[in-house]
Design a protein around this motif. Structure first.
Motif, PDB file in Angstrom:
ATOM      1  N   ARG A   1       0.832  -1.201   0.000  1.00 49.46           N
ATOM      2  CA  ARG A   1       0.000   0.000   0.000  1.00 49.46           C
ATOM      3  C   ARG A   1       0.870   1.256   0.000  1.00 49.46           C
ATOM      4  O   ARG A   1       1.991   1.236   0.506  1.00 49.46           O
ATOM      5  CB  ARG A   1      -0.907   0.035   1.238  1.00 49.46           C
ATOM      6  N   PRO A   2       0.339   2.350  -0.515  1.00 47.19           N
ATOM      7  CA  PRO A   2       1.081   3.619  -0.421  1.00 47.19           C
ATOM      8  C   PRO A   2       1.131   4.087   1.016  1.00 47.19           C
ATOM      9  O   PRO A   2       0.196   3.865   1.793  1.00 47.19           O
ATOM     10  CB  PRO A   2       0.254   4.568  -1.292  1.00 47.19           C
ATOM     11  N   LYS A   3       2.230   4.718   1.378  1.00 39.77           N
ATOM     12  CA  LYS A   3       2.401   5.250   2.732  1.00 39.77           C
ATOM     13  C   LYS A   3       2.229   6.758   2.776  1.00 39.77           C
ATOM     14  O   LYS A   3       2.149   7.334   3.861  1.00 39.77           O
ATOM     15  CB  LYS A   3       3.791   4.884   3.262  1.00 39.77           C
ATOM     16  N   THR A   4       2.224   7.401   1.609  1.00 39.83           N
ATOM     17  CA  THR A   4       2.023   8.846   1.548  1.00 39.83           C
ATOM     18  C   THR A   4       1.109   9.150   0.360  1.00 39.83           C
ATOM     19  O   THR A   4       0.879   8.297  -0.505  1.00 39.83           O
ATOM     20  CB  THR A   4       3.348   9.610   1.349  1.00 39.83           C
ATOM     21  N   TYR A   5       0.608  10.387   0.332  1.00 42.86           N
ATOM     22  CA  TYR A   5      -0.285  10.775  -0.752  1.00 42.86           C
ATOM     23  C   TYR A   5       0.436  10.766  -2.100  1.00 42.86           C
ATOM     24  O   TYR A   5      -0.126  10.367  -3.116  1.00 42.86           O
ATOM     25  CB  TYR A   5      -0.867  12.163  -0.472  1.00 42.86           C
ATOM     26  N   VAL A   6       1.708  11.193  -2.121  1.00 43.40           N
ATOM     27  CA  VAL A   6       2.457  11.217  -3.383  1.00 43.40           C
ATOM     28  C   VAL A   6       2.710   9.785  -3.871  1.00 43.40           C
ATOM     29  O   VAL A   6       2.720   9.528  -5.072  1.00 43.40           O
ATOM     30  CB  VAL A   6       3.776  11.992  -3.236  1.00 43.40           C
ATOM     31  N   GLN A   7       2.904   8.854  -2.939  1.00 42.12           N
ATOM     32  CA  GLN A   7       3.035   7.456  -3.345  1.00 42.12           C
ATOM     33  C   GLN A   7       1.772   6.975  -4.055  1.00 42.12           C
ATOM     34  O   GLN A   7       1.849   6.217  -5.024  1.00 42.12           O
ATOM     35  CB  GLN A   7       3.329   6.563  -2.136  1.00 42.12           C
ATOM     36  N   LYS A   8       0.617   7.397  -3.571  1.00 45.46           N
ATOM     37  CA  LYS A   8      -0.635   7.043  -4.251  1.00 45.46           C
ATOM     38  C   LYS A   8      -0.669   7.641  -5.653  1.00 45.46           C
ATOM     39  O   LYS A   8      -1.066   6.975  -6.620  1.00 45.46           O
ATOM     40  CB  LYS A   8      -1.844   7.522  -3.455  1.00 45.46           C
ATOM     41  N   GLN A   9      -0.247   8.893  -5.789  1.00 50.20           N
ATOM     42  CA  GLN A   9      -0.187   9.530  -7.105  1.00 50.20           C
ATOM     43  C   GLN A   9       0.749   8.760  -8.031  1.00 50.20           C
ATOM     44  O   GLN A   9       0.476   8.610  -9.224  1.00 50.20           O
ATOM     45  CB  GLN A   9       0.281  10.980  -6.973  1.00 50.20           C
ATOM     46  N   TYR A  10       1.845   8.292  -7.480  1.00 51.63           N
ATOM     47  CA  TYR A  10       2.829   7.495  -8.229  1.00 51.63           C
ATOM     48  C   TYR A  10       2.177   6.222  -8.775  1.00 51.63           C
ATOM     49  O   TYR A  10       2.285   5.905  -9.962  1.00 51.63           O
ATOM     50  CB  TYR A  10       3.977   7.179  -7.278  1.00 51.63           C
ATOM     51  N   ILE A  11       1.483   5.503  -7.910  1.00 50.21           N
ATOM     52  CA  ILE A  11       0.796   4.273  -8.326  1.00 50.21           C
ATOM     53  C   ILE A  11      -0.236   4.574  -9.405  1.00 50.21           C
ATOM     54  O   ILE A  11      -0.318   3.873 -10.425  1.00 50.21           O
ATOM     55  CB  ILE A  11       0.121   3.600  -7.109  1.00 50.21           C
ATOM     56  N   ASP A  12      -1.027   5.618  -9.205  1.00 54.82           N
ATOM     57  CA  ASP A  12      -2.052   5.998 -10.184  1.00 54.82           C
ATOM     58  C   ASP A  12      -1.424   6.348 -11.538  1.00 54.82           C
ATOM     59  O   ASP A  12      -1.971   6.001 -12.593  1.00 54.82           O
ATOM     60  CB  ASP A  12      -2.865   7.191  -9.673  1.00 54.82           C
ATOM     61  N   SER A  13      -0.280   7.017 -11.511  1.00 57.90           N
ATOM     62  CA  SER A  13       0.401   7.396 -12.754  1.00 57.90           C
ATOM     63  C   SER A  13       0.880   6.175 -13.518  1.00 57.90           C
ATOM     64  O   SER A  13       0.761   6.105 -14.742  1.00 57.90           O
ATOM     65  CB  SER A  13       1.584   8.319 -12.452  1.00 57.90           C
ATOM     66  N   VAL A  14       1.435   5.199 -12.796  1.00 59.33           N
ATOM     67  CA  VAL A  14       1.926   3.983 -13.453  1.00 59.33           C
ATOM     68  C   VAL A  14       0.768   3.192 -14.053  1.00 59.33           C
ATOM     69  O   VAL A  14       0.893   2.611 -15.139  1.00 59.33           O
ATOM     70  CB  VAL A  14       2.719   3.109 -12.461  1.00 59.33           C
ATOM     71  N   LEU A  15      -0.362   3.178 -13.377  1.00 56.28           N
ATOM     72  CA  LEU A  15      -1.534   2.475 -13.904  1.00 56.28           C
ATOM     73  C   LEU A  15      -2.074   3.175 -15.152  1.00 56.28           C
ATOM     74  O   LEU A  15      -2.581   2.524 -16.069  1.00 56.28           O
ATOM     75  CB  LEU A  15      -2.634   2.400 -12.834  1.00 56.28           C
ATOM     76  N   LYS A  16      -1.934   4.506 -15.193  1.00 58.16           N
ATOM     77  CA  LYS A  16      -2.510   5.297 -16.287  1.00 58.16           C
ATOM     78  C   LYS A  16      -1.596   5.393 -17.499  1.00 58.16           C
ATOM     79  O   LYS A  16      -2.044   5.261 -18.638  1.00 58.16           O
ATOM     80  CB  LYS A  16      -2.843   6.697 -15.768  1.00 58.16           C
ATOM     81  N   ASP A  17      -0.305   5.638 -17.276  1.00 59.56           N
ATOM     82  CA  ASP A  17       0.625   5.916 -18.369  1.00 59.56           C
ATOM     83  C   ASP A  17       1.644   4.788 -18.545  1.00 59.56           C
ATOM     84  O   ASP A  17       1.979   4.076 -17.603  1.00 59.56           O
ATOM     85  CB  ASP A  17       1.359   7.235 -18.119  1.00 59.56           C
ATOM     86  N   ASP A  18       2.164   4.674 -19.759  1.00 62.00           N
ATOM     87  CA  ASP A  18       3.136   3.617 -20.062  1.00 62.00           C
ATOM     88  C   ASP A  18       4.574   4.036 -19.782  1.00 62.00           C
ATOM     89  O   ASP A  18       5.474   3.202 -19.777  1.00 62.00           O
ATOM     90  CB  ASP A  18       3.028   3.194 -21.540  1.00 62.00           C
TER      91      ASP A  18
END
Length: 323
Positions: free
Chosen positions: A109-126
């Motif tokens: 799981r993400p531990k910070t809000y930016v980590q969540k943004q990081y995960i979302d970016s990888v899921l969205k972009d190649d």
């Protein structure tokens, strides 16, 4: 003064929620201005209505995570407290984000809000660039997403690569064949990998080429199709190497490039490819840049303090030199 009792399934679950350390209960009391009394399988909360509301929100989210197999650590509690106190972020949304991995830990799981943004970016972009200081989870999260994609058959292989650059030291002659020589440079990638998969499965994947760990120089001339590719320590790639790597990406592939531009080990006459690429690719659709700061450090709390101290020192030196 209001009172409320929060129930848990058993005493063991309650101890897991506060990470088996009563100091964390004191942190919660101070953050929400409440009084906590932990007994057996319940916590009695006394305080204002807002304090009770925030405490209940915290325990609900931590309990849900623990019941899904997440090991609650003191750092998780501190992060959750900061999110609730700031009121700028959605704790439930962050805690709901999880990466499924085929190991005993089940989820990352993400531990910070930016980590969540990081995960979302990888899921969205190649193609995703993640830049930030040590200890922010850049490599670890990338590895988790790669392993998850492989286990779900979203890709057929994982390619892990790093520039073979010495970090300010002259290591001299290294014995063995070419893979044994570069192995020390790639050790951090193996460390993250072993935390995501069972050892036997990793060995089979390595033997069959499903998971490949190689220095960046070995990428030249290749086309990486149906792959999840991670370029770690990218600040130590040259401009030419970065261009070479980015043009290796084939069909149905995803690449994550991580690095810390404050720790470049290249000689002074060479510009970091990670620094150079920011101006070139930042406006291209389908490519994301995620930036971590010292606030996102998820290692020992002293690491965050060390990074802040270095940043303050560098800022002071720049100010003095500009006079």
């Amino acid at each position: 003064m209001e009172n409320e009792t929060i129930q848990f399934d058993n005493p063991s679950e309650l101890r897991e929620i506060y990470a088996h350390d009563e100091k964390n209960l004191i942190l919660i009391e101070k953050a929400f201005d409440v009084k906590l009394t932990a007994r057996s399988n319940f916590v009695k909360v006394s305080g204002t209505l807002e304090g009770l509301k925030n405490t209940k929100k915290l325990f609900i989210n931590l309990t849900n995570s623990a019941r899904e197999g997440e090991v609650i650590r003191s750092e998780d509690i501190k992060f959750a407290l900061s999110v609730i106190v700031s009121k700028d972020q959605n704790l439930k949304e962050i805690f709901a984000t999880k990466i499924e991995v085929p190991s005993r830990r089940k989820y990352v799981r993400p531990k910070t809000y930016v980590q969540k943004q990081y995960i979302d970016s990888v899921l969205k972009d190649d193609l995703v660039f993640c830049i930030g200081p040590a200890g922010t989870g850049k490599t670890y999260l990338a590895m988790a997403m790669a392993v998850s994609a492989l286990s779900k058959n979203e890709v057929s292989r994982i390619i892990l690569t790093r520039p073979a650059v010495e970090a300010g030291e002259n290591l001299g002659f290294l014995p063995g064949d070419v893979y044994e020589k570069v192995s020390p440079y790639l050790r951090p990638l193996y460390d993250a990998l072993y935390d995501m998969m069972e050892i036997d499965r990793i060995q089979k994947c390595l033997e069959r080429g499903i998971i490949e760990v190689a220095p960046l120089a070995f990428m030249r001339g290749r086309t990486l199709n149906d792959s999840f590719v991670i370029l770690d320590e990218a600040q130590n790639s040259t401009r030419e190497q970065m261009k070479m790597f980015l043009t290796r990406l084939g069909f149905d592939s995803k690449a994550v490039i991580t690095g810390d531009i404050t720790q470049v080990d290249l000689s002074t006459d060479k510009m970091s490819g990670l620094i150079h690429v920011q101006d070139i690719l930042k406006s291209i659709e389908g490519i994301s840049f995620v930036y971590f700061s010292d606030e996102d450090v998820v290692r020992h709390e002293l690491v965050q303090k060390v990074i802040k101290a270095y940043l303050n020192s560098e800022s002071k030196n720049k100010a003095e030199n500009s006079k």
